[in-house]
Design a protein around this motif. Structure first.
Motif, short mmCIF file in Angstrom:
data_model
loop_
_atom_site.label_atom_id
_atom_site.label_comp_id
_atom_site.label_asym_id
_atom_site.label_seq_id
_atom_site.Cartn_x
_atom_site.Cartn_y
_atom_site.Cartn_z
N TYR A 260 1.34 -1.03 -0.08
CA TYR A 260 0.14 0.23 -0.07
C TYR A 260 0.49 1.32 -0.21
O TYR A 260 0.50 1.93 1.19
N LEU A 261 2.06 1.48 -0.18
CA LEU A 261 3.14 2.24 -0.68
C LEU A 261 2.17 3.77 -1.07
O LEU A 261 1.90 4.88 -1.35
N ASP A 262 1.33 3.61 -2.25
CA ASP A 262 0.54 4.53 -2.71
C ASP A 262 -0.06 5.37 -2.29
O ASP A 262 -0.24 6.35 -2.44
N ILE A 263 -0.74 4.60 -0.81
CA ILE A 263 -1.58 5.20 -0.51
C ILE A 263 -0.43 5.43 0.90
O ILE A 263 -1.42 6.68 1.02
N ILE A 264 0.27 5.14 1.74
CA ILE A 264 0.67 6.30 2.01
C ILE A 264 1.25 7.48 1.29
O ILE A 264 1.49 8.04 2.04
N ASN A 265 2.20 7.48 0.34
CA ASN A 265 2.54 8.77 -0.12
C ASN A 265 0.85 9.24 -0.31
O ASN A 265 1.31 10.55 -0.26
N LYS A 266 0.12 9.62 -1.14
CA LYS A 266 -1.03 9.90 -1.20
C LYS A 266 -1.02 10.65 0.27
O LYS A 266 -1.67 11.74 0.81
N ILE A 267 -1.23 10.25 1.96
CA ILE A 267 -1.76 10.61 2.75
C ILE A 267 -0.48 11.60 2.71
O ILE A 267 -0.04 12.79 3.42
N LYS A 268 0.47 11.32 2.70
CA LYS A 268 1.70 12.41 3.48
C LYS A 268 1.71 13.23 2.47
O LYS A 268 1.86 14.77 2.54
N GLU A 269 1.59 12.77 0.87
CA GLU A 269 1.55 14.78 -0.02
C GLU A 269 0.17 15.66 0.86
O GLU A 269 0.08 16.95 0.23
N ASN A 270 -1.09 14.66 1.30
CA ASN A 270 -2.36 15.68 1.16
C ASN A 270 -2.78 16.05 2.52
O ASN A 270 -3.06 17.05 2.74
N PHE A 271 -1.72 15.43 3.58
CA PHE A 271 -1.33 16.09 5.02
C PHE A 271 -0.94 15.67 5.33
O PHE A 271 -0.31 15.26 5.44
N LYS A 272 -0.37 17.18 5.98
CA LYS A 272 0.74 17.52 6.65
C LYS A 272 0.65 16.20 8.13
O LYS A 272 0.87 17.52 9.11
#
Ligand code: PBG
Length: 332
Positions: A260-272
């Protein structure tokens, strides 16, 4: 993106020429500070049990916890996550043992806070290690009852906080539990206890070995798809994380991790906010069995966790934490 440079002026291999050079330009690195070790606790005295589906991971009776905690301390791993292997005769359909101040987690908390006060402790908030049906919540009319479950989770949270738990980690996936737990903690003056919400938790077959480790696998007759997330989706991660943060989550967990690395990245980019990854039991065992059978080598471990750093995770819950920390110490 415009590609800069062209061959032969540009030779990307120049920066890979020496080990020191590679170290110099490395974008991501892992330190002992990034690791969280899950620990399984069992009943009885003087016990260190093997777990068949998780080679080299053990269950420790409370008196034996210092064996592993000494390693955690020496390797400067900042936090451990506790999971109980509750004896069958203490399981019931309400998960009542979760509220017993002398349950395995509470006993462990008291020991750690007394003997290893500098090690952070994270505790799951969920009922599955305690229920006779293996579900994370209680069942009414054949359904996992969201709101009734939360009432118990609040009590479980307060209990764990009262014995010194530093980080409460609701992993149950009931809607609205973070806000209600935060409110209850604050009312009891546990304003400093953090909440690490398992905001994004997929209904995954990669939890299999963990369910062995806590003894819930044989109990579980149905899947957890009415509360854990559908792995075909990623839209709902924004609402899951957004709501939890609004409700007071300090950090969020994405789980499983490697797939689920794509999910980690999306959350990281969208929520600080701090995003943590859980390299779950099935991910651990898949690599571990491959190493044991000489299909992969030990280096696959670091490679697997570096992926989390690249994706944007600040810390990683992993059964490899001791191996990784030893490795880091050796290479320093
Ligand atoms: C239970 C819980 C699970 C894990 C952590 N907390 C399993 C599940 O939801 O069935 C899985 C961890 C792992 O597989 O390593 N709430």
């Amino acid at each position: 993106m415009k590609i800069i440079g062209s061959f032969p002026k540009t030779r990307l291999r120049r920066l890979r020429k020496h080990k020191w050079m590679r170290n110099l330009v490395s974008e991501n690195n892992i330190s002992h500070n990034d690791l969280i070790l899950p620990i399984f606790v069992c009943d009885g005295k003087n016990k260190i049990q093997s777990i068949k589906s998780m080679p080299d991971v053990k269950r420790y009776s409370v008196d034996k916890l210092p064996v592993i905690l000494k390693k955690v301390k020496n390797l400067k791993i900042p936090m451990v996550a506790l999971f109980p292997y509750t004896p069958d005769n203490k399981k019931d359909d309400q998960g009542s043992e979760a509220l017993n101040p002398n349950n395995l987690v509470c006993k462990s908390l008291r020991l750690i806070k007394k003997k290893f006060p500098d090690i952070g402790v994270m505790c799951d908030v969920a009922l599955d290690p305690y229920t006779s049906h293996g579900h994370d919540g209680i069942i009414n009319n054949n359904k996992i009852d969201n709101d009734e479950t939360i009432k118990i989770l609040i009590k479980q949270s307060i209990l764990q906080a009262s014995f010194g738990c530093d980080v409460l980690a609701p992993s149950d996936m009931m809607d609205g539990r973070v806000g209600l737990i935060r409110k209850a903690l604050d009312k009891k003056k546990f304003t400093d206890v953090s909440i690490l919400s398992y905001a994004v938790k997929y209904a995954s077959s990669f939890y299999g070995p963990f369910r062995d480790a806590v003894g819930s696998k044989s109990k579980l007759k149905t899947d957890k798809k009415t509360y854990q997330m559908d792995f075909r989706n990623s839209f709902d991660i924004f609402r899951e994380v957004g709501l939890d943060v609004k409700e007071g989550a300090d950090m969020v967990m994405i789980k499983p991790g490697m797939i689920y690395l794509d999910i980690i990245n999306k959350i990281k980019e969208n929520f600080k906010i701090p995003v943590l990854a859980y390299q779950v039991s099935g991910e651990y065992s898949a690599i571990k069995f491959a190493i044991k059978n000489k299909i992969l080598n030990e280096e696959s471990i670091i490679e697997s966790v570096m992926a989390f750093k690249r994706a944007g995770a600040c810390a990683i819950v992993t059964y490899f934490a001791i191996d990784i920390a030893k490795n880091i110490k050796k290479s320093n």
